[in-house]
Design a protein around this motif. Structure first.
Motif, PDB file in Angstrom:
ATOM      1  N   ILE A 205      -2.756   5.257  -7.671  1.00  0.00           N
ATOM      2  CA  ILE A 205      -2.427   4.194  -8.626  1.00  0.00           C
ATOM      3  C   ILE A 205      -2.399   4.787 -10.026  1.00  0.00           C
ATOM      4  CG2 ILE A 205      -3.142   1.982  -9.610  1.00  0.00           C
ATOM      5  CD1 ILE A 205      -4.595   1.431  -6.939  1.00  0.00           C
ATOM      6  N   VAL A 206      -1.287   4.578 -10.713  1.00  0.00           N
ATOM      7  CA  VAL A 206      -1.130   5.020 -12.099  1.00  0.00           C
ATOM      8  C   VAL A 206      -0.985   3.780 -12.973  1.00  0.00           C
ATOM      9  CG1 VAL A 206       0.312   6.288 -13.735  1.00  0.00           C
ATOM     10  CG2 VAL A 206      -0.020   7.176 -11.409  1.00  0.00           C
ATOM     11  N   ALA A 207      -1.839   3.647 -13.981  1.00  0.00           N
ATOM     12  CA  ALA A 207      -1.810   2.482 -14.858  1.00  0.00           C
ATOM     13  C   ALA A 207      -1.479   2.894 -16.285  1.00  0.00           C
ATOM     14  CB  ALA A 207      -3.145   1.755 -14.825  1.00  0.00           C
ATOM     15  N   ILE A 208      -0.538   2.160 -16.891  1.00  0.00           N
ATOM     16  CA  ILE A 208      -0.176   2.384 -18.301  1.00  0.00           C
ATOM     17  C   ILE A 208      -0.413   1.079 -19.037  1.00  0.00           C
ATOM     18  CG2 ILE A 208       1.672   2.988 -19.901  1.00  0.00           C
ATOM     19  CD1 ILE A 208       3.005   4.521 -17.583  1.00  0.00           C
ATOM     20  N   ASN A 209      -1.383   1.081 -19.940  1.00  0.00           N
ATOM     21  CA  ASN A 209      -1.737  -0.133 -20.677  1.00  0.00           C
ATOM     22  C   ASN A 209      -2.413   0.268 -21.976  1.00  0.00           C
ATOM     23  OD1 ASN A 209      -3.124  -2.694 -21.445  1.00  0.00           O
ATOM     24  ND2 ASN A 209      -2.398  -3.364 -19.433  1.00  0.00           N
ATOM     25  N   LYS A 210      -2.090  -0.422 -23.039  1.00  0.00           N
ATOM     26  CA  LYS A 210      -2.669  -0.039 -24.334  1.00  0.00           C
ATOM     27  C   LYS A 210      -4.077  -0.604 -24.545  1.00  0.00           C
ATOM     28  CE  LYS A 210      -0.334  -3.672 -27.029  1.00  0.00           C
ATOM     29  NZ  LYS A 210       0.609  -3.898 -28.150  1.00  0.00           N
ATOM     30  N   ASP A 211      -4.528  -1.471 -23.644  1.00  0.00           N
ATOM     31  CA  ASP A 211      -5.881  -2.030 -23.731  1.00  0.00           C
ATOM     32  C   ASP A 211      -6.826  -1.183 -22.880  1.00  0.00           C
ATOM     33  OD1 ASP A 211      -8.203  -3.459 -23.787  1.00  0.00           O
ATOM     34  OD2 ASP A 211      -7.427  -5.222 -22.709  1.00  0.00           O
ATOM     35  N   PRO A 212      -7.728  -0.444 -23.497  1.00  0.00           N
ATOM     36  CA  PRO A 212      -8.629   0.434 -22.717  1.00  0.00           C
ATOM     37  C   PRO A 212      -9.593  -0.338 -21.826  1.00  0.00           C
ATOM     38  CG  PRO A 212      -9.301   0.372 -25.022  1.00  0.00           C
ATOM     39  CD  PRO A 212      -7.980  -0.327 -24.946  1.00  0.00           C
ATOM     40  N   GLU A 213      -9.758  -1.642 -22.072  1.00  0.00           N
ATOM     41  CA  GLU A 213     -10.671  -2.463 -21.278  1.00  0.00           C
ATOM     42  C   GLU A 213      -9.950  -3.212 -20.150  1.00  0.00           C
ATOM     43  OE1 GLU A 213     -13.900  -2.291 -21.828  1.00  0.00           O
ATOM     44  OE2 GLU A 213     -13.462  -0.916 -23.476  1.00  0.00           O
ATOM     45  N   ALA A 214      -8.671  -2.946 -19.944  1.00  0.00           N
ATOM     46  CA  ALA A 214      -7.906  -3.650 -18.913  1.00  0.00           C
ATOM     47  C   ALA A 214      -8.507  -3.381 -17.533  1.00  0.00           C
ATOM     48  CB  ALA A 214      -6.455  -3.211 -18.946  1.00  0.00           C
TER      49      ALA A 214
ATOM     50  N   ALA B 257       0.854  -1.196   0.000  1.00  0.00           N
ATOM     51  CA  ALA B 257       0.000   0.000   0.000  1.00  0.00           C
ATOM     52  C   ALA B 257       0.886   1.242   0.000  1.00  0.00           C
ATOM     53  CB  ALA B 257      -0.935  -0.009   1.203  1.00  0.00           C
ATOM     54  N   PRO B 258       1.655   1.450  -1.069  1.00  0.00           N
ATOM     55  CA  PRO B 258       2.558   2.603  -1.123  1.00  0.00           C
ATOM     56  C   PRO B 258       1.807   3.904  -1.385  1.00  0.00           C
ATOM     57  CG  PRO B 258       2.578   1.468  -3.213  1.00  0.00           C
ATOM     58  CD  PRO B 258       1.714   0.643  -2.300  1.00  0.00           C
ATOM     59  N   GLU B 259       2.545   5.007  -1.307  1.00  0.00           N
ATOM     60  CA  GLU B 259       1.961   6.301  -1.649  1.00  0.00           C
ATOM     61  C   GLU B 259       1.660   6.375  -3.150  1.00  0.00           C
ATOM     62  OE1 GLU B 259       1.227   8.724   0.529  1.00  0.00           O
ATOM     63  OE2 GLU B 259       1.923   7.475   2.191  1.00  0.00           O
ATOM     64  N   LEU B 260       2.524   5.750  -3.946  1.00  0.00           N
ATOM     65  CA  LEU B 260       2.363   5.767  -5.403  1.00  0.00           C
ATOM     66  C   LEU B 260       2.684   4.390  -5.971  1.00  0.00           C
ATOM     67  CD1 LEU B 260       2.028   7.197  -8.181  1.00  0.00           C
ATOM     68  CD2 LEU B 260       4.439   7.851  -8.020  1.00  0.00           C
ATOM     69  N   TYR B 261       1.765   3.851  -6.762  1.00  0.00           N
ATOM     70  CA  TYR B 261       1.960   2.545  -7.415  1.00  0.00           C
ATOM     71  C   TYR B 261       1.802   2.751  -8.919  1.00  0.00           C
ATOM     72  CZ  TYR B 261       1.606  -2.503  -8.244  1.00  0.00           C
ATOM     73  OH  TYR B 261       1.831  -3.790  -8.670  1.00  0.00           O
ATOM     74  N   ILE B 262       2.846   2.465  -9.673  1.00  0.00           N
ATOM     75  CA  ILE B 262       2.813   2.610 -11.124  1.00  0.00           C
ATOM     76  C   ILE B 262       2.807   1.219 -11.744  1.00  0.00           C
ATOM     77  CG2 ILE B 262       3.977   3.537 -13.159  1.00  0.00           C
ATOM     78  CD1 ILE B 262       5.249   5.649 -11.368  1.00  0.00           C
ATOM     79  N   ALA B 263       1.739   0.904 -12.462  1.00  0.00           N
ATOM     80  CA  ALA B 263       1.587  -0.413 -13.095  1.00  0.00           C
ATOM     81  C   ALA B 263       1.822  -0.282 -14.593  1.00  0.00           C
ATOM     82  CB  ALA B 263       0.194  -0.962 -12.826  1.00  0.00           C
ATOM     83  N   VAL B 264       2.862  -0.943 -15.077  1.00  0.00           N
ATOM     84  CA  VAL B 264       3.235  -0.846 -16.490  1.00  0.00           C
ATOM     85  C   VAL B 264       2.963  -2.182 -17.179  1.00  0.00           C
ATOM     86  CG1 VAL B 264       5.094  -0.366 -18.122  1.00  0.00           C
ATOM     87  CG2 VAL B 264       5.047   0.796 -15.895  1.00  0.00           C
TER      88      VAL B 264
END
Length: 310
Positions: A275-284, A250-257
């Motif tokens: 939570i920051v998410a980077i994914n090319k699938d808009p339905e992820a 449970a960090p202050e910032l979680y970046i999911a690539v």
């Protein structure tokens, strides 16, 4: 009611998971003691004695306990448990290993992954990969619980508890320590990191994982995590795994690539502050819990982010 907290440490340093478990224990009782076991753990015991709210620190010194063998640790704690109404254990890999043995030896139910202490007999824990919360009430005289430390604030410093030595029982036959390999890193420990950069199977290979995730983590001073799919594919070691069968963070910032966001993974990180998410699938599914979502190919998004960070 008196409660015994089992300290979480690496032999030299007390982890803040101990402070958070003390917070949970203080909701059960105002009389909270901490057990520190191992070899050469004087420094750890001194650190534990400074936690606010701790009445006494018990120290069990033994070369056998240094290796954290579940049978030996369980025998020690079971013997001490006769003096307590509750035993609170951080829900670490080690804690989850010996906690059921203690509960079985005391002939009581194990209250696992507690995220809230309502009162002395009522507890809240997640079920179904964190998609539902269960309130459990017990009438048993002794409580043995593992504490999901990400759900509790760390107890403050400023205590002045006494330190007392206790005798460890004789080693149980049948299990012996063979060897260990320790992984050392300059990065923060995953479970305690304030920033985590995690990669998923979409990165395609270990070489790509290292080339994309490691530089970004180094730039942010972050720990590196991974989805189970990435670990299973060999992109990252097991101790990087975040999720229901990995580490709950449970960090202050979680970046999911490049992480799709399977239920198993979300259970381990959805309590992150941002939570920051980077994914090319808009339905992820990852976008359902993300505070900020970027629908883009990481191959362009991460270089742009690195450039912006300077």
């Amino acid at each position: 009611m008196a409660a015994l907290v089992i300290a979480d440490h690496d032999g030299a340093h007390l982890r803040d998971t101990t402070h958070k478990t003390v917070t949970a224990a203080l909701a059960l009782s105002s009389d909270v003691d901490v057990l520190v076991y191992g070899e050469g753990v004087k420094t750890v015991a001194e650190a534990a004695s400074k936690i606010a709210g701790v009445r006494k620190v018990l120290v069990a010194e033994s070369a056998d306990l240094k290796q954290d063998i579940a049978e030996d640790v369980a025998a020690l704690i079971t013997g001490l448990a006769v003096n307590y109404d509750a035993v609170a254990i951080p829900a670490s890999a080690s804690g989850k290993n010996f906690a059921p043995r203690i509960a079985a030896a005391l002939d009581v139910s194990l209250l696992s992954d507690v995220i809230e202490v309502v009162d002395g007999s009522t507890f809240v824990r997640p079920i179904y990969a964190g998609n539902a919360l269960e309130t459990v009430q017990t009438s048993e005289a002794k409580k043995v619980l593992t504490v999901r430390t990400t759900a509790f604030k760390a107890a403050a410093e400023g205590g002045s508890a006494s330190v007392e030595t206790v005798t460890a029982p004789a080693t149980k036959a049948g299990t012996r320590f063979i060897s260990e390999e320790k992984v050392t890193s300059d990065r923060p420990e995953l479970g305690a990191a304030k920033i985590i950069v995690s990669g998923g199977r979409a990165l395609g290979s270990k070489e790509e994982f290292d080339a994309v995730i490691d530089p970004l983590a180094d730039k942010l001073g972050a720990a590196v995590g991974a989805s189970r799919a990435a670990v299973d594919a060999g992109y990252a070691p097991n101790d990087y795994q975040v999720g229901q069968t990995g580490k709950v963070v449970a960090p202050e910032l979680y970046i999911a690539v490049g992480i799709s966001g399977a239920i198993q993974h979300l259970a381990g990180m959805k309590d992150s502050k941002v939570i920051v998410a980077i994914n090319k699938d808009p339905e992820a599914p990852i976008f359902s819990v993300a505070d900020y979502g970027l629908v883009a190919d990481y191959k362009t998004a991460i270089p742009d982010l690195m450039k912006a960070l300077g």
